[in-house]
Scaffold this motif. Structure first.
Motif, mmCIF file in Angstrom:
data_model
loop_
_atom_site.group_PDB
_atom_site.id
_atom_site.type_symbol
_atom_site.label_atom_id
_atom_site.label_comp_id
_atom_site.label_asym_id
_atom_site.label_seq_id
_atom_site.Cartn_x
_atom_site.Cartn_y
_atom_site.Cartn_z
ATOM 1 N N TYR A 66 -28.201 2.348 5.055
ATOM 2 C CA TYR A 66 -28.071 0.902 5.138
ATOM 3 C C TYR A 66 -28.689 0.389 6.434
ATOM 4 N N THR A 67 -28.926 -0.899 6.490
ATOM 5 C CA THR A 67 -29.560 -1.484 7.675
ATOM 6 C C THR A 67 -28.669 -1.393 8.908
ATOM 7 N N ASP A 68 -27.351 -1.282 8.708
ATOM 8 C CA ASP A 68 -26.461 -1.168 9.868
ATOM 9 C C ASP A 68 -26.298 0.278 10.336
ATOM 10 N N GLY A 69 -27.048 1.215 9.723
ATOM 11 C CA GLY A 69 -27.028 2.603 10.177
ATOM 12 C C GLY A 69 -26.138 3.524 9.381
ATOM 13 N N ARG A 70 -25.261 2.987 8.540
ATOM 14 C CA ARG A 70 -24.396 3.847 7.734
ATOM 15 C C ARG A 70 -25.231 4.602 6.708
ATOM 16 N N VAL A 71 -24.803 5.818 6.399
ATOM 17 C CA VAL A 71 -25.491 6.640 5.407
ATOM 18 C C VAL A 71 -24.493 6.978 4.314
ATOM 19 N N THR A 72 -24.903 6.814 3.062
ATOM 20 C CA THR A 72 -24.021 7.135 1.946
ATOM 21 C C THR A 72 -24.098 8.625 1.648
ATOM 22 N N THR A 73 -23.213 9.079 0.820
ATOM 23 C CA THR A 73 -23.240 10.481 0.394
ATOM 24 C C THR A 73 -23.752 10.553 -1.032
ATOM 25 N N GLY A 74 -24.995 10.198 -1.225
ATOM 26 C CA GLY A 74 -25.606 10.336 -2.533
ATOM 27 C C GLY A 74 -25.693 9.062 -3.337
ATOM 28 N N LEU A 75 -25.333 7.923 -2.774
ATOM 29 C CA LEU A 75 -25.372 6.668 -3.514
ATOM 30 C C LEU A 75 -26.788 6.106 -3.482
#
Length: 154
Positions: A66-75
């Motif tokens: 995401y633009t705020d730096g969060r990373v999903t786990t496979g989404l």
């Protein structure tokens, strides 16, 4: 050889003289050996041994940043999976799978009910892993319904 037998007899006498220490030592060794075996078995199965699929070294899991730096786990959005599967490049095939299973109960003639976790997958999913379908028939790209449209009325 006589010295070894003499040492063994001495060790057995000492262990029998202190049964509490003997039990504690044996239990400690058993727990240590059991824990080591369990940890190695898990590491071996998950990290060291290759996956049981053809060309498993080429499988990758995609994530969204995401633009705020969060990373999903496979989404990954279905639109992105479709774009990747249509693109010509380093990715041979891209297929999607729902990350949250749907619990269902299958009712069969003359058989007890069977609980199953159902995942929604894209066309070509089983081909990527080189696996046959267990039940039912495979579907084609034309039969796949885009998520944004909902099910096809028939």
């Amino acid at each position: 050889m006589d010295v070894l037998l003499q040492d063994l007899r001495y060790a057995v006498r000492k262990l029998l003289a202190a049964p509490a220490f003997t039990v504690a030592a044996v239990v400690t060794l058993a727990i240590g050996i059991g824990a080591t075996t369990a940890i190695f078995s898990t590491v071996n199965a998950t990290l060291l041994r290759p996956l049981p699929y053809p060309q498993s070294e080429n499988l990758i899991a995609l994530r969204t940043r995401y633009t705020d730096g969060r990373v999903t786990t496979g989404l990954v959005a279905a639109v992105e999976v479709a774009r990747l599967s249509d693109a010509k490049g380093s990715i041979e095939r891209a297929v999607g799978m729902s990350s949250v299973p749907l619990d269902v109960t299958l009712l069969r003639d003359n058989a007890p009910p069977l609980r199953a976790a159902v995942h929604f997958v894209g066309d070509g999913f089983f081909g990527v892993f080189g696996l046959p379908m267990t039940l039912g028939s495979a579907f084609t790209h034309e039969q796949q319904t885009p998520i944004t449209q909902g099910p096809n009325p028939r």
